[in-house]
Write a protein that holds these residues in place. Structure first.
Motif, mmCIF file in Angstrom:
data_model
loop_
_atom_site.group_PDB
_atom_site.id
_atom_site.type_symbol
_atom_site.label_atom_id
_atom_site.label_comp_id
_atom_site.label_asym_id
_atom_site.label_seq_id
_atom_site.Cartn_x
_atom_site.Cartn_y
_atom_site.Cartn_z
ATOM 1 N N SER A 90 0.621 -3.813 11.285
ATOM 2 C CA SER A 90 0.932 -2.556 10.632
ATOM 3 C C SER A 90 1.364 -2.790 9.230
ATOM 4 O O SER A 90 0.771 -2.253 8.028
ATOM 5 N N VAL A 91 2.452 -3.569 9.037
ATOM 6 C CA VAL A 91 3.063 -4.062 7.895
ATOM 7 C C VAL A 91 1.992 -4.552 7.031
ATOM 8 O O VAL A 91 1.940 -3.887 5.791
ATOM 9 N N ALA A 92 1.234 -5.409 7.600
ATOM 10 C CA ALA A 92 0.348 -5.880 6.653
ATOM 11 C C ALA A 92 -0.735 -5.134 6.156
ATOM 12 O O ALA A 92 -1.128 -5.312 5.006
ATOM 13 N N VAL A 93 -1.218 -4.352 7.044
ATOM 14 C CA VAL A 93 -2.159 -3.474 6.610
ATOM 15 C C VAL A 93 -1.853 -2.666 5.505
ATOM 16 O O VAL A 93 -2.539 -2.077 4.501
ATOM 17 N N VAL A 94 -0.512 -1.763 5.764
ATOM 18 C CA VAL A 94 0.072 -0.772 4.702
ATOM 19 C C VAL A 94 0.187 -1.549 3.296
ATOM 20 O O VAL A 94 -0.374 -0.922 2.447
ATOM 21 N N PHE A 95 0.472 -2.741 3.253
ATOM 22 C CA PHE A 95 0.904 -3.529 2.175
ATOM 23 C C PHE A 95 -0.424 -3.804 1.479
ATOM 24 O O PHE A 95 -0.777 -3.703 0.309
ATOM 25 N N VAL A 96 -1.543 -4.433 2.294
ATOM 26 C CA VAL A 96 -2.741 -4.891 1.758
ATOM 27 C C VAL A 96 -3.339 -3.556 1.004
ATOM 28 O O VAL A 96 -3.834 -3.506 0.004
ATOM 29 N N LEU A 97 -3.161 -2.451 1.892
ATOM 30 C CA LEU A 97 -3.848 -1.134 1.393
ATOM 31 C C LEU A 97 -3.167 -0.574 0.155
ATOM 32 O O LEU A 97 -3.945 -0.176 -0.751
ATOM 33 N N LEU A 98 -1.932 -0.922 0.030
ATOM 34 C CA LEU A 98 -1.065 -0.312 -0.973
ATOM 35 C C LEU A 98 -1.572 -1.092 -2.292
ATOM 36 O O LEU A 98 -1.736 -0.401 -3.366
ATOM 37 N N VAL A 99 -1.615 -2.505 -2.325
ATOM 38 C CA VAL A 99 -1.852 -3.250 -3.176
ATOM 39 C C VAL A 99 -3.343 -3.073 -3.758
ATOM 40 O O VAL A 99 -3.696 -3.004 -5.063
ATOM 41 N N PHE A 100 -4.123 -2.781 -2.705
ATOM 42 C CA PHE A 100 -5.537 -2.509 -2.983
ATOM 43 C C PHE A 100 -5.580 -1.146 -3.850
ATOM 44 O O PHE A 100 -6.641 -1.070 -4.960
ATOM 45 N N VAL A 101 -5.019 -0.115 -3.398
ATOM 46 C CA VAL A 101 -4.837 1.194 -4.222
ATOM 47 C C VAL A 101 -4.508 1.164 -5.505
ATOM 48 O O VAL A 101 -5.283 1.501 -6.457
ATOM 49 N N SER A 102 -3.430 0.362 -5.639
ATOM 50 C CA SER A 102 -2.952 0.002 -6.947
ATOM 51 C C SER A 102 -3.648 -0.650 -7.799
ATOM 52 O O SER A 102 -3.888 -0.254 -9.143
ATOM 53 N N TYR A 103 -4.473 -1.575 -7.346
ATOM 54 C CA TYR A 103 -5.372 -2.546 -8.065
ATOM 55 C C TYR A 103 -6.770 -1.803 -8.372
ATOM 56 O O TYR A 103 -7.085 -1.648 -9.679
ATOM 57 N N ARG A 104 -7.126 -0.884 -7.801
ATOM 58 C CA ARG A 104 -8.480 -0.125 -7.974
ATOM 59 C C ARG A 104 -7.949 1.149 -9.217
ATOM 60 O O ARG A 104 -8.879 1.245 -9.924
ATOM 61 N N ALA A 105 -6.862 1.474 -8.829
ATOM 62 C CA ALA A 105 -6.465 2.405 -9.958
ATOM 63 C C ALA A 105 -6.136 1.792 -11.191
ATOM 64 O O ALA A 105 -6.486 2.433 -12.353
ATOM 65 N N ALA A 106 -5.578 0.849 -11.071
ATOM 66 C CA ALA A 106 -5.366 -0.069 -12.506
ATOM 67 C C ALA A 106 -6.819 -0.375 -13.210
ATOM 68 O O ALA A 106 -6.825 -0.223 -14.399
ATOM 69 N N GLN A 107 -7.481 -0.591 -12.353
ATOM 70 C CA GLN A 107 -9.010 -1.010 -12.848
ATOM 71 C C GLN A 107 -9.676 0.324 -13.562
ATOM 72 O O GLN A 107 -10.260 0.116 -14.478
ATOM 73 N N GLY A 108 -9.524 1.292 -12.852
ATOM 74 C CA GLY A 108 -10.095 2.555 -13.522
ATOM 75 C C GLY A 108 -9.385 2.962 -14.617
ATOM 76 O O GLY A 108 -10.035 3.146 -15.265
ATOM 77 N N PHE A 109 -8.157 2.985 -14.851
ATOM 78 C CA PHE A 109 -7.166 3.189 -15.808
ATOM 79 C C PHE A 109 -7.551 2.302 -17.285
ATOM 80 O O PHE A 109 -7.759 2.727 -18.171
ATOM 81 N N TYR A 110 -7.512 1.031 -16.751
ATOM 82 C CA TYR A 110 -7.812 -0.121 -17.885
ATOM 83 C C TYR A 110 -8.993 0.295 -18.468
ATOM 84 O O TYR A 110 -9.538 -0.195 -19.783
ATOM 85 N N GLY A 111 -10.269 0.487 -17.475
ATOM 86 C CA GLY A 111 -11.614 0.544 -17.887
ATOM 87 C C GLY A 111 -11.933 1.565 -19.007
ATOM 88 O O GLY A 111 -12.776 1.708 -19.521
ATOM 89 N N LYS A 112 -11.002 2.549 -19.035
ATOM 90 C CA LYS A 112 -11.202 3.858 -19.894
ATOM 91 C C LYS A 112 -10.308 3.816 -20.937
ATOM 92 O O LYS A 112 -10.403 4.449 -22.064
ATOM 93 N N ARG A 113 -9.433 2.616 -21.417
ATOM 94 C CA ARG A 113 -8.545 2.606 -22.295
ATOM 95 C C ARG A 113 -9.218 2.135 -23.665
ATOM 96 O O ARG A 113 -10.187 1.353 -23.620
#
Lengths: 284, 226
Positions: free
Chosen positions: B201-224
């Motif tokens: 569960s811990v691993a899934v939560v952290f992978v998910l968290l980092v994945f969401v963070s990574y995708r958000a960063a890609q979305g934000f940086y792509g538009k800058r």
């Protein structure tokens, strides 16, 4: 493929500025000067060419290819302020950038630093403006760039440093497969080195062609206030009056319409920019 | 992958001039001192976490000063590669910090023992919890830096962390209610009783968290625009 750079219908819309259908082409082996007043769209055009800014419309071909960021490896970029970490030493700059260029020549880089008198241990922030420009040129030459794109490299430099940089550009295009695209508002540098001039104003290309052609297309005209009729005044680009008379610029095709007694002389690029700018204001 | 490692190396080069010997010595001395007086290794990781959090802003701060975003383009990096490369850099950086913290912790434990102080062995769960805190902080910080740049982001960078702490305290208050506590216990007891389920569960939560963070960063940086 003879053009190293081809820009067609480039447009970019900002809230207060429009880069409007910019088109020009630069052939191999030539230096093109990109001139225009501050805020006319020079840097936006350069950023679009490099892919730093995404244009709204238009097509940019580098080395015959469009939409391919990997072509940037074949370009040497020289900005007015280098894109390097200020606390890097000149040696660090080489070490940091080396892995990104397949044909980086370590020995060549060191040779250029020596030639330009740049101490490899000196930090970027400690270098003078002229030295920073030379450092960027050293990087460009060390990865065998085929196209140099320079954004205002000589602004703020003394005449000797400017002359040295112009010499470097001339040396660069001795290889006829290499070209230089050089944005500046110091037009005297371009009169020395540029083969072609592209003139941009208010986001629109006013002229793109050979340097000699633009210089031969216009003349400087001056005379007394009572010399001209209203019709003749309308022919003069950037017409302005002062205490003793008038001055402006005239298309060579209109010389015969001028009365005898007005003084007609050659123009330089600076005057072309100034008078075109005046005309722009009059139209506004 | 080569491109991402090249970018990670460039990121290291970006902050390298600030890794001065005296700075590293101060951090190391602080970690050892805190670990010894606490009789355990957790403080070492705490100092490591602080360094990691400080450094996550530093790459953006230095980059903003020299317009590194434009440099990346001239070096033929696509925006997605810049984001992926920076996450790669922090992954490597975090691993190095944890390894250093383990070494400092072990050293501190030996010194504490030699000085006759009580040595608190730190459970693996504590290490993971501390590592999780700084991974969580970075996961929140990175997309904000990519969206706003360093100067703008630093003013709001603590808001999401404060919000998380607030939610944590609200959750604690809610757990005082016996009925809610019973429900939560009912959900979590099976997970806590099974090590596989727990770590999974811990691993899934952290992978998910980092994945969401990574995708958000890609979305934000792509538009800058830079």
């Amino acid at each position: 493929m003879n053009n190293i750079l081809e820009v067609t219908g480039l447009s970019k819309h900002y809230d207060t500025f429009l880069l409007d259908e910019v088109s020009f082409a630069l052939g191999k082996g030539y230096i093109m000067g990109f001139i225009g007043p501050n805020g006319s769209g020079k840097t936006t055009t350069i950023k679009s060419i490099l892919g730093i800014t995404t244009p709204d419309d238009g097509r940019i071909e580098l080395f015959g290819v469009s939409d391919d960021l990997t072509q940037n490896k074949r370009i040497g970029v020289v900005m007015d302020t280098p894109l390097y970490v200020e606390d890097w030493s000149a040696g660090d700059v080489g070490a940091a950038l080396m892995p990104f260029y397949d044909n980086w020549d370590k020995v060549q880089f060191k040779t250029y630093l020596d030639k330009f008198g740049i101490d490899p241990k000196k930090q970027v922030k400690e270098l003078s403006r002229g030295m920073r420009v030379k450092l960027q040129i050293a990087v460009a030459l060390s990865h065998e760039a085929e196209l140099l794109i320079l954004d205002e490299p000589t602004s703020g430099l003394d005449p000797i440093a400017r002359d040295e940089i112009c010499d470097l550009l001339r040396e660069f295009v001795i290889d006829e497969n290499k070209s230089v695209f050089f944005s500046t508002h110091i037009t005297s540098d371009l009169e020395k080195v540029a083969d072609y001039i592209t003139f941009i104003m208010n986001g629109k290309i006013i002229y793109s062609g050979t340097r000699d052609e633009i210089l031969e297309s216009y003349v400087h005209v001056a005379g007394g206030l009572s010399d001209l009729s209203l019709e003749q005044k309308r022919l003069i680009i950037g017409y302005r009056e002062h205490g003793t008379g008038f001055e402006g610029m005239l298309d060579v095709g209109c010389i015969s319409s001028m009365p005898k007694g007005v003084l007609i002389e050659e123009v330089n690029l600076d005057e072309i920019i100034i008078f075109m700018n005046e005309r722009g204001k009059d139209h506004d | 992958m080569t491109k991402l490692l090249q970018f990670a190396r460039l990121d290291f080069m970006t902050i390298k001039p600030y890794f001065l010997g005296k700075n590293l010595f101060i951090y190391l001395a602080m970690a050892i001192f805190l670990s010894i007086i606490n009789g355990g290794a957790a403080s070492g990781l705490g100092v490591g976490a602080i360094i990691a959090m400080l450094m996550s802003g530093h790459t953006f701060a230095v980059g903003e000063k020299c317009n590194a975003d434009a440099l990346y383009v001239t070096l033929s990096f696509k925006r997605k590669q810049v984001v992926a490369g920076r996450y790669m850099f922090f992954l490597i950086f975090n691993v190095v910090i944890i390894v250093c913290a383990v070494i400092v912790g072990a050293f501190a434990g030996i010194v504490s023992g030699a000085l006759g102080m009580e040595v608190n062995s730190v459970a693996i769960e504590v290490w993971i919890a501390l590592a999780a805190v700084f991974v969580l902080a970075q996961a929140i910080q990175l997309p904000l830096y990519f969206k706003l740049g360093y100067t703008k982001a630093r003013f709001i960078i603590l808001f999401p962390i404060v919000l998380l702490y607030s939610l944590f305290f609200v959750a604690l208050m809610l757990l005082r209610d016996a009925q809610i506590m019973a429900t939560v216990t009912g959900i979590f007891t099976p997970i806590l009783n099974s090590p596989i389920l727990l770590w999974g569960s811990v691993a899934v939560v952290f992978v998910l968290l980092v994945f969401v963070s990574y995708r958000a960063a890609q979305g934000f940086y792509g538009k800058r625009e830079f």
